[in-house]
Enzyme design. Structure first.
Site, short mmCIF file in Angstrom:
data_model
loop_
_atom_site.label_atom_id
_atom_site.label_comp_id
_atom_site.label_asym_id
_atom_site.label_seq_id
_atom_site.Cartn_x
_atom_site.Cartn_y
_atom_site.Cartn_z
N GLU A 1 9.67 38.87 49.31
CA GLU A 1 9.17 39.75 48.26
C GLU A 1 7.81 39.28 47.73
OE1 GLU A 1 10.58 42.46 48.05
OE2 GLU A 1 12.43 41.92 49.08
N GLU B 1 6.96 45.30 56.55
CA GLU B 1 8.16 44.45 56.52
C GLU B 1 7.99 43.27 57.47
OE1 GLU B 1 10.68 44.59 54.42
OE2 GLU B 1 9.59 46.26 53.49
#
EC number: 3.4.24.-
Length: 297
Positions: A147, A224
Site C-alpha cells: 500500500e 498492482e
C-alpha cells in the site's frame, strides 16, 4: 444509505465545479444551431466534466474511504498491535521517502487493505480486522509495504488523470455519434438536437464507457505489479509472496469492499475470461509468478 449520500454529494460537487468552470471559460452551447457542433466548445465541455469528476473523487477519496468502509483512524494506539501497526507504517513510509500516512483499521472479516489520498504526503492506509487476525506480522508488513508502494508511486493521481482523459473522450465521441445518428437516421432537421441525439448519446456512452474501462483497468492491473515490486524492495520478495499466497488461500471469503474502493485494495474480486478485462487486479498467480521471476514490471 451512506453510499447513496456520498454518491449524491460527489455528483452535486461535480455539477457545481463544472458549471462555474464552464462559465469562467465562456463556453456556450456545443450545438451551432444549424445541425452541426462546435467541436472546440464540445471538447472543453467534456474535459471539464470528465476531469472534474475524477479530481473531486480524488480530493474526497480519504473522506469517502473512511465512511464507505467504516475505517477507524488510529490517533492514539490503544493496544500493542495498534502501536506495532503505526510503527511499521512509519518505518515503511520513511524508507519510501513519503510523509507519514494516516493509519486505520476497518471492520471486515475478509483479508484486505487499501491506500488512498490525493497527495503522497497526505495519504491513508488501512487494513481489515480479518487480516490483522489471521496474517503473520511479516505478511501484514508486506501488505502495508504494498500500500505504501501505491502511495509512493503516485498511483492514485495517475489513475485519476487516466480516468479524466478517458471520461473526456467517451463524452466527446458519444455526442458526435449522437448528433450524427440524430441527423442521418432520425432525420432531425431542426436547429437543435432531437430525441435521437439524446438516445444515441446515452447508448454510445454506455458502449464506449465499457471499452474505455478496459483501458483503465489494464492500467490498474499494471500498478498492482508495481506496488508488489515496491513491497518486495521494502520487505523482501519472500514476505510479499507469502502474503499473496495467504490471500490466494482465502479467495473463498468475500472481499466486502465498496465498489468504488475495490481498485484501491490489495485483494480484488478476480474473474477469468472476458470479465477479467474489467478487473482492477491481476490474478494472484500472475503476481506471485512475477515476484518469483524477479519480473517487477
Amino acid at each position: 444509505m451512506m453510499r447513496i449520500v456520498l454518491f449524491l454529494a460527489t455528483n452535486l460537487a461535480i455539477l457545481m465545479v463544472a458549471s462555474v468552470t464552464l462559465s469562467l471559460l465562456g463556453v456556450g452551447s456545443v450545438h451551432d444551431g444549424q445541425g452541426g457542433m462546435n467541436l472546440t466548445s464540445l471538447l472543453i465541455f467534456c474535459a471539464v466534466f470528465g476531469f472534474a469528476g475524477s479530481f473531486i473523487s480524488l480530493f474526497l477519496s480519504k473522506w469517502m474511504a473512511k465512511r464507505g468502509t467504516g475505517t477507524r483512524v488510529i490517533t492514539q494506539p490503544q493496544t500493542r498491535q495498534e502501536q506495532w501497526l503505526v510503527d511499521t507504517v512509519a518505518e515503511l513510509a520513511r524508507d519510501a521517502n513519503i510523509g507519514m500516512p494516516e493509519v486505520g483499521i476497518f471492520p471486515s472479516r475478509a483479508s484486505n487493505a487499501f491506500a488512498t489520498g490525493w497527495n503522497k504526503n497526505a495519504s491513508l492506509v488501512a487494513v481489515s480486522e480479518g487480516m490483522l487476525q489471521r496474517f503473520s506480522p511479516n505478511e501484514i508488513r508486506a501488505v502495508m509495504a504494498h500500500e505504501i508502494g501505491h502511495v509512493a508511486n503516485g498511483d492514485m493521481v495517475t489513475l485519476t488523470l487516466i480516468q479524466g482523459v478517458v471520461n473526456t473522450f467517451v463524452m466527446f465521441f458519444a455526442r458526435i455519434i449522437g448528433n450524427f445518428v440524430d441527423r442521418a437516421v432520425f432525420r432531425n432537421e431542426g436547429s437543435g438536437p432531437g430525441i435521437g441525439y439524446f438516445i444515441s448519446t446515452i447508448v454510445a456512452e454506455l458502449v464506449l464507457g465499457i471499452l474505455a474501462s478496459i483501458i483503465v483497468m489494464w492500467f490498474s492491473r499494471q500498478r498492482e505489479f508495481r506496488a508488489d515490486a515496491a513491497a518486495a524492495q521494502l520487505t523482501g520478495s519472500g514476505n510479499m509472496i507469502a502474503a499473496l499466497e495467504r490471500l490466494r488461500a482465502e479467495q473463498g471469503i468475500p472481499v466486502e469492499m465498496p465498489g468504488e474502493m475495490t481498485a484501491f485494495g490489495i485483494n480484488g474480486n478476480l474473474k477469468n475470461g472476458l470479465a477479467g478485462l474489467l478487473m482492477t487486479h491481476p490474478p494472484l498467480e500472475q503476481r506471485i509468478a512475477a515476484l518469483r521471476a524477479g519480473n517487477y514490471r
